[in-house]
Structure formats: C-alpha cells, structure tokens
Design an enzyme around this catalytic site. Sequence first.
Site, PDB file in Angstrom:
ATOM      1  N   GLY A  29     -27.642 -36.183  51.614  1.00 10.21           N
ATOM      2  CA  GLY A  29     -26.700 -36.166  52.721  1.00 10.21           C
ATOM      3  C   GLY A  29     -27.270 -36.699  54.018  1.00 10.21           C
ATOM      4  CG  MET A  30     -29.258 -34.811  56.630  1.00  7.98           C
ATOM      5  SD  MET A  30     -30.301 -33.676  57.571  1.00  7.98           S
ATOM      6  CE  MET A  30     -31.153 -32.816  56.264  1.00  7.98           C
ATOM      7  CB  VAL A  33     -35.683 -39.171  48.004  1.00  9.72           C
ATOM      8  CG1 VAL A  33     -37.007 -38.775  47.348  1.00  9.72           C
ATOM      9  CG2 VAL A  33     -35.120 -38.002  48.796  1.00  9.72           C
ATOM     10  CG  ASP A 170     -24.925 -27.553  49.116  1.00  5.25           C
ATOM     11  OD1 ASP A 170     -23.852 -27.302  48.533  1.00  5.25           O
ATOM     12  OD2 ASP A 170     -25.341 -28.704  49.318  1.00  5.25           O
TER      13      ASP A 170
END
Length: 326
Positions: A29-30, A33, A170
Amino acid sequence: AHDASKAPTRLRTLPLDRYGEFQPAGEGGMGIVYWAVDTDLNREVAFKVIRPAADGTTETPAAPLELASPAKDTPASRAFETLKQRFLQEAWVTGGLSHPGIVPVYELGQTPEGVPYYTMRFIKGERTLATAIEEAKEASIEERLRLLEPFLKVCDTLSYAHAKGVIHRDLKPDNIALGEFGEVVVIDWGLAKIQDRDDVAHERWQDRIQEYREATDLRTVASAMGTPGYMAPEAAKGQAEKMDPRSDVYSLGAILFQILTGRLPFEFRTFGELMSKVLQEDPPAAARMEAGVPEALSDLCALCLARDPERRPASVDAVASAVRAW
C-alpha cells in the site's frame, strides 16, 4: 519504545555500494519491495522503499535508486511527507517487535534522492496462508485441519504483539507468509495501532474504509475482497478508536472459519452489503456449512465472530488455548 514520535526524521543516506542485484519482489500500500543483496554482510534482504509517484507513473523501476522524491512545496511533496510519516511508523513499530513470527528490520535510511527505505529479512517462498487455504479448498476436512499448525503460530505472534501494545488491524491470510522451511510470518504492519499512543495510521485507515464504501463492487478494489471479509464490525464502521486486541480476535475467527469451510463467514459483493450482514446477522455455524467440522472449533469461530467485542474471547491466548485443547 514504540512511540512513533521518537522515530528518526533525519535518516542516514544509503551508501551506493551497500546493496546490489535489485529485483522487484512485490508492492504494498505504501511502496515497493525489492529482493537485494547486502554486500557488507553477504546476505539476501528485502529492501522496502516508498513509491513517491510524483510523476504519476505506476511502472515499477528496476531498482529503488531510480525513484526520486517530489519537488518541495508542491501538493505531491505534502502527500509524500504524510506517506513518509506512515512509512517510518511501520518501520519503527516492526523494528521494535522481536519475534520469530515478525520479520526483523535490519536498517532504516534514505536513498541519495531522499526516498526513505528500510531493509528486513527476505522470506523465501511465494506462498501465503491465502494460497494454502485455496489449495486445500476442495480437500478433506482432515487435510484442511493441518492448517491449524500455521494458524497457531499466527496466534502466538499476535499474542506477543498485543503484549507489546501493538494491534495489527489488517490481519488476513494474504498477510501471513509461509516460508520454505516452516516459517509463518505475519507481515504488513502498516496499519498497526499502538495502544495509548496517537494513531499515526488513523488517516490511512479511514481512507481505506472510505474506498470500500465508495466501491460499487468490491472486486474492483485491489485486494478488497480479502480485507473487508476479515474486518471486525467496529472496524467496518470506521471506529478506529474502539479497536483493541479483540478486533484482531475477530479477524482470527474469520481466518479459522475459512480454514474449516473454505469460505468467508459472510458472502458479499459490496461494502454496504457486508456492513448490513456483520452489523445485523450472526455468521452461520462452520459445522453446518461443512460436514466434519469439529463442533468445538465451530463454536470457537462463533465466539470470535461475535458482533459485540465483549462476547469474544478476551485474548488471542484464549483462542490458541481453545484450539490446542481441541
């Protein structure tokens, strides 16, 4: 130790020769990787970096050094600073948790272009608990019950996090990585809440809830079919201030239900439909949905999935103890 206000804001700059052989490994989401090699210590690492998206592109660069932070004093730079705060919170919280079920953070810094990153252990293998549940969907109940072993490891990990005052918020099978050598690792702590601290991820959490509300069909929202199905009623209503360890217990109940039956407790296509069901209906009994489901585990699911948090097991330890007693 988990006070996000103490997270470093002046980050060390990445030495250009420290990491090499970058390969994109996934996106969250941010940010992005990468798999990389730490040349100082001769080990594989996961290299997570913010995606600034200043130019509006969505293509993943071949290496994180190609990313650049937005120009100062622009709308993009202000959004970037907010994203940076959340990213540092995730690194700070995850780095403060030391448990076999949580990926250890090795280093925090920024690229020469000013884009924050942190490195962590790279988990070999591409399977998640979601993959394992899907593979066992048509199998016998005996085969599906083997997934109780990783489920209990998840419980142990959450028990540790809760003891440290951290709620995941989450939890879902997609956020549970299964390594090649029996590792069970709870990942993506980007929405974690630290009890008795300011909720740095509150805005991001509310944005996600709003996104679900506005989606006419949740299949149009990436990964949305996973998250809302495991979300406690207080979370679905956007009441982040009311979430506590029993909210994670609810998510564990949904995961256990899915292990036992191959499906989520409630079927839905829109967030409004889900809201109506989780706020007004009790989930069906797992033992009635699937022949052979042990009554004790079916009853445990029902307790974990109670609409009223007071009726749920008081802790993750209680859930794990009930499964082990069975």
